[in-house]
Scaffold this motif. Structure first.
Motif, PDB file in Angstrom:
ATOM      1  N   ALA A 185      45.095  19.027 -10.366  1.00 44.18           N
ATOM      2  CA  ALA A 185      45.570  18.958 -11.750  1.00 44.18           C
ATOM      3  C   ALA A 185      44.632  18.146 -12.640  1.00 44.18           C
ATOM      4  CB  ALA A 185      46.972  18.362 -11.784  1.00 44.18           C
ATOM      5  N   GLY A 186      43.493  17.717 -12.097  1.00 43.35           N
ATOM      6  CA  GLY A 186      42.537  16.944 -12.886  1.00 43.35           C
ATOM      7  C   GLY A 186      42.903  15.490 -13.038  1.00 43.35           C
ATOM      8  N   MET A 187      43.744  14.969 -12.132  1.00 44.93           N
ATOM      9  CA  MET A 187      44.206  13.590 -12.234  1.00 44.93           C
ATOM     10  C   MET A 187      43.411  12.691 -11.294  1.00 44.93           C
ATOM     11  SD  MET A 187      48.258  14.549 -12.178  1.00 44.93           S
ATOM     12  CE  MET A 187      48.884  12.894 -12.406  1.00 44.93           C
ATOM     13  N   LEU A 188      43.166  11.472 -11.759  1.00 43.34           N
ATOM     14  CA  LEU A 188      42.575  10.434 -10.924  1.00 43.34           C
ATOM     15  C   LEU A 188      43.545   9.272 -10.867  1.00 43.34           C
ATOM     16  CD1 LEU A 188      41.699   8.342 -13.337  1.00 43.34           C
ATOM     17  CD2 LEU A 188      39.635   9.717 -13.417  1.00 43.34           C
ATOM     18  N   ASN A 189      43.230   8.260 -10.071  1.00 40.58           N
ATOM     19  CA  ASN A 189      44.122   7.096 -10.046  1.00 40.58           C
ATOM     20  C   ASN A 189      43.373   5.837  -9.659  1.00 40.58           C
ATOM     21  OD1 ASN A 189      43.841   7.308  -7.273  1.00 40.58           O
ATOM     22  ND2 ASN A 189      45.997   7.659  -6.853  1.00 40.58           N
ATOM     23  N   VAL A 190      44.114   4.723  -9.614  1.00 40.27           N
ATOM     24  CA  VAL A 190      43.492   3.415  -9.403  1.00 40.27           C
ATOM     25  C   VAL A 190      42.837   3.335  -8.030  1.00 40.27           C
ATOM     26  CG1 VAL A 190      43.862   0.919  -9.387  1.00 40.27           C
ATOM     27  CG2 VAL A 190      45.192   2.355 -10.942  1.00 40.27           C
ATOM     28  N   GLY A 191      43.512   3.836  -6.994  1.00 37.48           N
ATOM     29  CA  GLY A 191      42.935   3.793  -5.665  1.00 37.48           C
ATOM     30  C   GLY A 191      41.616   4.530  -5.581  1.00 37.48           C
ATOM     31  N   GLN A 192      41.566   5.717  -6.160  1.00 39.15           N
ATOM     32  CA  GLN A 192      40.317   6.481  -6.192  1.00 39.15           C
ATOM     33  C   GLN A 192      39.223   5.714  -6.920  1.00 39.15           C
ATOM     34  OE1 GLN A 192      40.670  10.360  -8.045  1.00 39.15           O
ATOM     35  NE2 GLN A 192      38.513  10.378  -8.629  1.00 39.15           N
ATOM     36  N   LEU A 193      39.545   5.202  -8.109  1.00 36.79           N
ATOM     37  CA  LEU A 193      38.542   4.497  -8.907  1.00 36.79           C
ATOM     38  C   LEU A 193      38.062   3.233  -8.206  1.00 36.79           C
ATOM     39  CD1 LEU A 193      40.145   4.946 -12.437  1.00 36.79           C
ATOM     40  CD2 LEU A 193      38.068   6.046 -11.593  1.00 36.79           C
ATOM     41  N   ALA A 194      38.960   2.537  -7.524  1.00 40.03           N
ATOM     42  CA  ALA A 194      38.557   1.322  -6.809  1.00 40.03           C
ATOM     43  C   ALA A 194      37.566   1.660  -5.704  1.00 40.03           C
ATOM     44  CB  ALA A 194      39.781   0.608  -6.239  1.00 40.03           C
ATOM     45  N   ARG A 195      37.844   2.725  -4.950  1.00 39.95           N
ATOM     46  CA  ARG A 195      36.903   3.135  -3.904  1.00 39.95           C
ATOM     47  C   ARG A 195      35.553   3.545  -4.495  1.00 39.95           C
ATOM     48  NH1 ARG A 195      40.530   6.929   0.231  1.00 39.95           N
ATOM     49  NH2 ARG A 195      41.172   5.245   1.664  1.00 39.95           N
ATOM     50  N   GLU A 196      35.596   4.289  -5.596  1.00 39.65           N
ATOM     51  CA  GLU A 196      34.351   4.742  -6.209  1.00 39.65           C
ATOM     52  C   GLU A 196      33.536   3.580  -6.763  1.00 39.65           C
ATOM     53  OE1 GLU A 196      35.804   9.216  -7.652  1.00 39.65           O
ATOM     54  OE2 GLU A 196      35.793   7.553  -9.081  1.00 39.65           O
ATOM     55  N   ARG A 197      34.205   2.606  -7.352  1.00 43.70           N
ATOM     56  CA  ARG A 197      33.499   1.508  -8.021  1.00 43.70           C
ATOM     57  C   ARG A 197      33.044   0.416  -7.056  1.00 43.70           C
ATOM     58  NH1 ARG A 197      37.243   0.559 -13.464  1.00 43.70           N
ATOM     59  NH2 ARG A 197      36.974   2.665 -14.347  1.00 43.70           N
ATOM     60  N   HIS A 198      33.856   0.124  -6.038  1.00 44.34           N
ATOM     61  CA  HIS A 198      33.564  -1.013  -5.168  1.00 44.34           C
ATOM     62  C   HIS A 198      33.087  -0.601  -3.788  1.00 44.34           C
ATOM     63  CE1 HIS A 198      35.268  -3.820  -8.099  1.00 44.34           C
ATOM     64  NE2 HIS A 198      36.246  -2.956  -8.265  1.00 44.34           N
ATOM     65  N   GLY A 199      33.267   0.664  -3.429  1.00 45.84           N
ATOM     66  CA  GLY A 199      32.894   1.135  -2.102  1.00 45.84           C
ATOM     67  C   GLY A 199      34.076   1.120  -1.164  1.00 45.84           C
TER      68      GLY A 199
END
Length: 419
Positions: free
Chosen positions: A277-291
């Protein structure tokens, strides 16, 4: 996969080993109204703070309300001596998410733990959410009147732009469908000024800056709500991830964070149909940003029990029955093979093959809940071992215990409903 029966806080040892040197631990909940989720999350968080030196807890709550609680918990000047008094001032519906006996108990523990330590070593408590447009605007005005009157005109201009709509955010959201009704320019000018001042040290300046960030993102969020779709969800979760990063910067290079939020914000959206549905979330962004190695995502689940929720947005809370999870769900699978309470820590083998690597229905209960929808709704297809790093299972659960508080509406319903 490591599995362990949960009987007390000491049984979290394997999960703390998995946390290791991770900088961020996000701890979910399968509903906002379940005692067992709050209690286990509290026990795990106590250990992360006391034994692993985590610096602050950041929650799915409003910044101004949580800032008052933060003052109480850290013994800051003007803070309430009893955290429950600060919690009772939470007014935004649904108040029971934070104004409950379970959070009050954690708050009293954290205040006592903090007051035994120097101010610089005390663990904070902060809100990540985007809803508090009016409350944050008022905090900014109060701050500037006292500390920086020369900067007051920009804040007053932003306030006047929203003022015709009173505190009826839904009316502003509808009007903002027309470009000339938006307050974006005023908000951007306000944000730029507050960001400039926040470069100087001081907790009050940082808090004022964060409130300006809330106002800016809230304006975007409510505008996006009118258009529907996933954009408003993404504005909200991106704001929460950005706030988390600002707090990590604020606390310093060695800072470590615990996040409390619903599974739908914590579990990596890329392992669910949210991504379709084109949605992202905090868990995804945290993994992407911090590893991935620096982030640990912990989910929750239950098979049956009771929960605090409401039948519609803004309605009074009720104790509702959570029916047994539907056939074929991950909850049904766990009910058949796990003890009453259990911890699972996933590994690469779990992500590679088997039940935990396949898309399986995983229940999600928001603040708005209708148990009769269980036959076709309330579930998010998930590859569980990819969505989370660990999972806490409570076969039968009970409703949490709200404090007496005054619920005040004003925000539009979240998307998806109530999470």
């Amino acid at each position: 996969m490591l599995e362990r029966r949960l009987g007390g806080p000491g049984d979290f040892d394997p999960l703390l080993e998995r946390v290791g040197a991770a900088r961020v631990v996000l701890i979910g909940e399968a509903s906002h109204g379940t005692y067992d989720f709050y209690r286990l999350r509290e026990q795990l968080t106590r250990r992360l703070i006391a034994e692993r030196g985590f610096s602050f807890v950041a929650v799915e709550g409003d910044w101004p309300d949580c800032d008052r609680l933060h003052a109480s918990l850290t013994g800051a000047p003007g803070g309430e001596p009893d955290p429950q008094v600060a919690l009772a001032r939470f007014e935004r519906w649904p108040t029971w998410m934070w104004a409950n006996a379970e959070v009050a108990r954690f708050g009293r523990w954290l205040r006592a733990w903090n007051l035994d330590r120097p101010a610089a070593e005390r663990a904070g408590f902060h809100g990540l959410d985007v809803y508090s447009l009016w409350e944050s605007m008022q905090v900014i005005l109060d701050y500037l009147r006292a500390e920086d009157p020369a900067a007051l005109p920009a804040a007053e201009a932003a306030y006047r732009c929203f003022e015709p709509y009173g505190k009826r955010i839904e009316e502003y959201a509808s009007a903002s469908s027309f470009v000339d009704a938006r307050c974006a320019d005023e908000v951007v000018r306000l944000l730029a000024g507050m960001r400039e001042r926040a470069l100087h040290d001081g907790a009050d300046r940082f808090s004022a800056w964060q409130n300006a960030e809330v106002v800016a993102r809230a304006e975007q969020y409510y505008h996006a709500m009118v258009g529907g779709g996933s954009h408003s969800w993404n504005v909200r979760d991106t704001h929460m991830a950005d706030t988390l990063d600002r707090l990590l910067d604020r606390y310093g290079p060695d800072a470590r964070a615990v996040v409390w939020a619903h599974n739908t914000h914590v579990g990596d959206a890329r392992a669910t149909d949210m991504a379709d549905a084109g949605m992202l979330n905090v868990g995804q962004l945290a993994r992407e940003r911090h590893g991935a190695d620096a982030v640990v995502l912990v989910g929750f689940g239950t098979w049956t029990g009771t929960v605090i929720a409401a039948p519609s947005w803004g309605a009074p809370a009720e104790v509702m029955t959570v029916p047994p999870a539907r056939a074929g769900s991950i909850e049904q699978w766990m009910h058949e093979r796990l003890p009453e309470r259990a911890l699972m820590v996933f590994d690469e083998a779990d992500r590679g093959a088997g039940r935990l690597a396949e898309p399986v229905d995983h229940r999600a209960i928001g603040v708005v809940y209708d148990p009769s929808f269980e036959a076709w709704g309330n579930y998010v297809p998930s590859r569980l071992a990819e969505r989370y790093d660990a999972f806490l299972w409570c076969d039968r659960t009970t409703a949490l215990h709200p404090l007496a508080a005054i619920a005040r509406s004003g925000e539009l319903e979240t998307y998806p409903s109530g999470v």
